[in-house]
Design a protein around this motif. Structure first.
Motif: not given
Length: 361
Positions: A115-118, A193-201, A185-191
């Motif tokens: 699992a990614p370690a951020v 793979d199942a998530w693609r958060i739009p910039v607006e979020a 927090a941003i990198w944790a979401l971008r790390a």
């Protein structure tokens, strides 16, 4: 953990604090299953939390450890989307160890195989321990400053990683350290793979985020009314040397923009490094007023806090309560009206929010 005013703050379901009836049912159910087996309050709380989360499915669960990580009751998730470690500092020495390396070893216990370690910004001593743990578990390691950068440019947050650059609003939270927290927090979401958060979020989140008792501006309330007219009243539950450093930096930034005399109202537990915390404010704070805490058996006496402030070179005095301290500040007749920081303990912050009539919602 700990909650500030109400126990319900420990569980947020779909953006709302759990209601009393739902929480009571969860605790009763866990108590029935546990029977006569020994269990700690935090273990029972954690079990109730998992029951609540299973009954109220969400897109993602943000689960914070209670203490350390390796032996924490929350550390039972075998396959998390990611494990996140914020900056390691000296705290809870009696449980986690008295060096950064020992504490980092406890924190690294939440890293799981694959699992990614951020990892947020770390002292080199702590980072070395975390890197070894990640390598042993073959966990992809993502480290601030190596895999992403975040900074402040023209009042905005600029985040960059190998996928590109994000130009975002500044976090709503006060203090330059919140830019680093937001980057983590941003990198944790971008790390994930199942998530693609739009910039607006990301934009919406940074603009709406709230964190009670962390550089929280108290604009109204029963206690605020006791401060001199026109004062700024800030509340922060920071209680160790590292927290003192970032709080002092945030206040120095405020002083540079809008100069005001800084007065501190401080309450702290006996187990915390009082002088390590207060030393950050030497040359910045005009006076420290020590206060006790009515609901904490191991609170430092107000006089001990005042004595420690003097040893740090800050004029000080002791008062019986936050209300008494605010009334005392009103007698100083300072111009311009002062900037008042109430700090030193999350328990003190909880008492303040309750007495002020502004508990977390």
């Amino acid at each position: 953990s700990p909650h500030l005013v109400r126990f319900n703050e420990r569980f947020r379901l779909g953006g709302r604090l759990v209601d009393d009836a739902t929480l009571a049912d969860a605790l009763a159910g866990c108590e029935t299953v546990n029977g006569d087996q020994p269990i700690t309050v935090f273990e029972m709380t954690t079990a109730a939390g998992f029951l609540l989360f299973s009954e109220h499915p969400a897109d993602v669960l943000l689960l914070e450890v209670g203490l350390g990580g390796r032996l924490d009751a929350t550390n039972v998730i075998d396959d998390p989307l990611a494990s996140v470690i914020t900056p390691v500092s000296l705290d809870h020495l009696e449980f986690l160890g008295d060096t950064l390396a020992l504490i980092a070893g406890e924190k690294a216990g939440i890293i799981k195989r694959g699992a990614p370690a951020v990892i947020g910004p770390q002292p080199s001593e702590a980072l070395a321990v975390i890197e070894r743990a990640a390598e042993r578990l073959r966990a992809p390691l993502c480290v601030a400053g190596q895999h992403w950068t975040v900074g402040q440019e023209h009042g905005r947050l600029v985040f960059q990683d190998e996928a590109g650059l994000l130009d975002l609003p500044a976090p709503r939270l006060g203090g330059r350290h919140q830019f680093e927290n937001a980057g983590l927090a941003i990198w944790a979401l971008r790390a994930c793979d199942a998530w693609r958060i739009p910039v607006e979020a990301y934009e919406a989140g940074l603009g709406a985020v709230e964190w009670p008792a962390r550089m929280q501006r108290l604009a109204t309330g029963d206690l605020v009314a006791l401060a001199p007219p026109g004062s700024e009243v800030w509340l922060d539950g920071g209680h160790n040397a590292a927290a003192g450093h970032v709080i002092a930096a945030a206040l120095a930034d405020l002083e540079e923009r809008v100069p005001r005399p800084l007065l501190m109202i401080v309450g702290m537990l006996e187990t915390k490094d009082l002088e390590g915390f207060l030393g950050n404010f030497a040359g910045l704070a005009r006076r420290v007023i020590g206060v006790g805490m009515t609901q904490q058996e191991h609170a430092r006496p107000a006089s001990a806090i005042a004595d420690a402030a003097l040893r740090c070179g800050i004029p000080s005095e002791a008062r019986t309560s936050v209300a008494d301290a605010l009334a005392r500040i009103a007698q100083f007749g300072l111009e311009p009206a002062p900037r008042i920081l109430i700090t030193g303990s999350l328990y003190l912050a909880g008492e303040v929010l309750a007495a002020n009539g502004t508990p977390p919602a």
